[in-house]
Scaffold this active site. Structure first.
Site, PDB file in Angstrom:
ATOM      1  N   GLN A   1       0.822  -1.219   0.000  1.00 32.35           N
ATOM      2  CA  GLN A   1       0.000   0.000   0.000  1.00 32.35           C
ATOM      3  C   GLN A   1       0.855   1.269   0.000  1.00 32.35           C
ATOM      4  O   GLN A   1       0.350   2.354  -0.245  1.00 32.35           O
ATOM      5  CB  GLN A   1      -0.942   0.014   1.215  1.00 32.35           C
ATOM      6  CG  GLN A   1      -1.963  -1.114   1.225  1.00 32.35           C
ATOM      7  CD  GLN A   1      -3.001  -0.994   0.106  1.00 32.35           C
ATOM      8  OE1 GLN A   1      -3.140   0.054  -0.544  1.00 32.35           O
ATOM      9  NE2 GLN A   1      -3.737  -2.069  -0.138  1.00 32.35           N
TER      10      GLN A   1
ATOM     11  N   CYS B   1      -9.246  -6.784   0.676  1.00 30.52           N
ATOM     12  CA  CYS B   1      -9.334  -8.028  -0.080  1.00 30.52           C
ATOM     13  C   CYS B   1     -10.531  -8.857   0.331  1.00 30.52           C
ATOM     14  O   CYS B   1     -10.712  -9.957  -0.151  1.00 30.52           O
ATOM     15  CB  CYS B   1      -8.037  -8.820   0.071  1.00 30.52           C
ATOM     16  SG  CYS B   1      -6.655  -7.963  -0.679  1.00 30.52           S
TER      17      CYS B   1
HETATM   18  N1  PLP Z   1      -0.394  -6.799   1.259  1.00 27.13           N
HETATM   19  C1  PLP Z   1      -1.242  -5.790   1.432  1.00 27.13           C
HETATM   20  C2  PLP Z   1      -0.938  -4.750   2.476  1.00 27.13           C
HETATM   21  C3  PLP Z   1      -2.386  -5.682   0.652  1.00 27.13           C
HETATM   22  O1  PLP Z   1      -3.220  -4.655   0.839  1.00 27.13           O
HETATM   23  C4  PLP Z   1      -2.637  -6.678  -0.332  1.00 27.13           C
HETATM   24  C5  PLP Z   1      -3.864  -6.618  -1.142  1.00 27.13           C
HETATM   25  O2  PLP Z   1      -4.796  -5.918  -0.827  1.00 27.13           O
HETATM   26  C6  PLP Z   1      -1.702  -7.709  -0.494  1.00 27.13           C
HETATM   27  C7  PLP Z   1      -0.586  -7.746   0.325  1.00 27.13           C
HETATM   28  C8  PLP Z   1      -1.882  -8.777  -1.524  1.00 27.13           C
HETATM   29  O3  PLP Z   1      -1.520  -8.296  -2.790  1.00 27.13           O
HETATM   30  P1  PLP Z   1      -2.047  -9.013  -4.126  1.00 27.13           P
HETATM   31  O4  PLP Z   1      -3.479  -8.615  -4.281  1.00 27.13           O
HETATM   32  O5  PLP Z   1      -1.190  -8.466  -5.216  1.00 27.13           O
HETATM   33  O6  PLP Z   1      -1.862 -10.475  -3.939  1.00 27.13           O
END
Ligand code: PLP
Length: 389
Positions: A182, A328
Site C-alpha cells: 500500500q 481483499c
Molecule cells: N499486502 C497488502 C498490504 C495488501 O493490501 C494486499 C492486497 O490488498 C496484499 C498484500 C496482496 O496483494 P495481491 O493482491 O497483489 O496479492
C-alpha cells in the site's frame, strides 16, 4: 464534477484502475512473440522488456535492479519472503521465528512458510502502530528470526515506524521484511534507512496490472529461498516463464507512480477536505488512526450506529464505490482484524467504511462523495447529524 449518473471509484487500496500508459505498454508487448529465456532476437526483445521494467521498479524503491524478483503479486511476494530458510552470503540460514504485527494483511498474518507454532504476534496500540517496547521484549536474546511489519495499513492507512523497527530487528540479529504493497507510489520507500532485508510490492495498487508484483531485497547476498522452483528464471529466484506484458505494465506504472510521489502530495488536500466534510455532516464520526501518520489517500471512519454494510449498499446505489473492512475481503460480513487489534469495539468496527483515493481521482470525486454522504446520512441515520463527537 462527475455527472450524477457517473459512477465514481474510491476503492484504490483494493485495486487502482490501470493507468493508460501501462495499458498501452502492455498492448504493445502482447504483440511480441517469444520467451525471455530464448537466445534469439525474439527472446532478447522479451528480455529487454523485462529488464527495463526491473530498472523502473527498482527505482520506485531506491534499489538496484538486480534486487528485484518478479512474482505473481503481493500475496506471492509475501509467501516468498516469509520463509524460515534464507541464503546469506552463499550459505543457508535458518530463521527460528516469525514476528508479525497483528494488523498485517492476511497473506502475512497466515505466516507464509513458517510453522504455526513459530509465529509470534506483535501487538499494536490503539492507533494500529506497532508497540516498539513490546517488539523489543519479544526479540531480544532470541535466535535469529524474521520480523515482518507492513509499511502502511490497507484498511486505515496507518504507517509504521519502520526505521525504528528495522533498528530493533538488526540490533538483535533478526531479518526484516516490509510489506510495502500500500506504500508504493504513495510514500517514499527507503529500504536502506528501514534496514529492510526484503520488500513486497504489488502493481495493481498504483495503476499497474493485477497479478504481478515483486520481492525486492536490500542485498542480493541475502535472499529468501524460492517459493517456486523450476527453470532458472529470475536468477533462480522464481521459476516459471515470465508474464512479460504484465511485467512491462508494472514497470511503466512504477515510473508514473514515482513521478507523482516525487511531486507534491496531491492527496493531502483531498484527504483534509474529505475528513472535514465527513465531520461537518456527522460531528461524531470516528476517524481511525487520526492522530498518527497515515497515508494521505486513505480514510477509514465510522459513524456509531450506521452499519457499514447498509451504508456500502446505499453508496453503491448512488454509484459510489467505497469499501467496508479489509480491502481483499469486501463483501465479507466480519469484523476487521485490524480494528480488533486496535481495540475497537465490535459494534463500532461493524460501522467502519474506507475511502481510498488513487491516481485517477481529483477533487471532483471528493465533492461528489460528500454530496452523496450527506444524502445517505440523512436517510440512514439522521440523528447522527446532531450527535457530538
Ligand atoms: N499486502 C497488502 C498490504 C495488501 O493490501 C494486499 C492486497 O490488498 C496484499 C498484500 C496482496 O496483494 P495481491 O493482491 O497483489 O496479492
Amino acid at each position: 464534477m462527475p455527472r450524477r449518473s457517473d459512477p465514481i471509484y474510491l476503492d484504490n487500496n483494493a485495486g487502482a484502475p490501470l493507468r493508460p500508459c501501462a495499458r498501452d505498454m502492455m498492448i504493445e508487448v502482447l504483440n511480441d512473440t517469444g520467451n525471455a529465456s530464448s537466445v534469439h532476437a525474439h527472446g532478447r526483445q522479451a528480455r529487454s522488456r523485462i529488464e527495463a521494467a526491473r530498472e523502473a521498479v527498482a527505482k520506485l524503491c531506491g534499489a538496484r535492479s538486480r534486487a528485484v524478483t518478479f512474482v505473481s503479486g503481493g500475496t506471492e511476494a509475501n509467501m516468498t519472503a516469509l520463509t524460515p530458510v534464507w541464503q546469506d552470503q552463499g550459505a543457508p540460514v535458518y530463521l527460528d521465528k516469525l514476528y508479525k504485527s497483528t494488523v498485517e494483511h492476511p497473506s502475512v498474518l497466515n505466516g507464509g512458510r513458517f510453522a504455526v507454532a513459530d509465529q509470534i504476534p506483535v501487538p499494536v496500540d490503539g492507533n494500529g502502530v506497532v508497540q516498539l517496547s513490546e517488539l523489543e521484549e519479544l526479540v531480544v536474546g532470541r535466535e535469529p528470526g524474521l520480523v515482518s511489519v507492513m509499511a502502511a495499513n490497507n484498511e486505515t492507512g496507518v504507517m509504521q515506524p519502520l526505521a525504528a523497527i528495522g533498528e530493533i530487528a538488526e540490533a538483535n540479529g533478526h531479518f526484516f521484511h516490509v510489506d510495502a504493497v500500500q506504500a508504493a507510489g504513495r510514500m517514499p520507500i527507503d529500504m536502506e534507512s528501514w534496514k529492510a532485508d526484503a520488500l513486497t510490492l504489488s502493481a495493481h495498487k498504483f495503476g499497474g496490472p493485477q497479478g504481478i508484483g515483486a520481492v525486492v531485497v536490500r542485498s542480493t547476498a541475502r535472499v529468501p529461498s524460492p517459493l517456486l522452483t523450476g527453470g532458472g528464471q529470475e536468477n533462480w529466484r522464481r521459476g516459471g516463464t515470465e508474464n512479460v506484458a504484465a511485467i512491462a505494465g508494472f514497470g511503466t506504472a512504477a515510473t508514473a507512480a514515482l513521478e507523482e510521489c516525487a511531486t507534491a502530495d496531491h492527496f493531502a488536500h483531498m484527504k483534509e477536505k474529505l475528513e472535514t466534510g465527513l465531520r461537518d455532516v456527522c460531528p461524531g464520526c470516528v476517524i481511525f488512526g487520526e492522530t498518527v501518520e497515515r497515508l494521505s489517500n486513505t480514510v477509514c471512519f465510522a459513524v456509531p450506529g450506521m452499519l457499514a454494510e447498509t451504508a456500502l449498499i446505499a453508496f453503491d446505489l448512488e454509484g459510489v464505490s467505497v469499501s467496508s473492512g479489509s480491502a481483499c475481503s469486501s463483501g465479507k460480513v466480519s469484523v476487521s482484524h485490524v480494528l480488533t487489534a486496535m481495540g475497537v469495539e465490535d459494534d463500532l468496527a461493524r460501522c467502519a467504511l474506507r475511502i481510498s483515493l488513487g491516481w485517477a481521482n481529483g477533487e471532483a470525486e471528493v465533492d461528489r462523495f460528500l454530496e452523496v454522504w450527506c444524502k445517505i446520512v440523512e436517510r440512514l441515520n439522521p440523528q447522527a447529524r446532531h450527535q457530538a463527537a
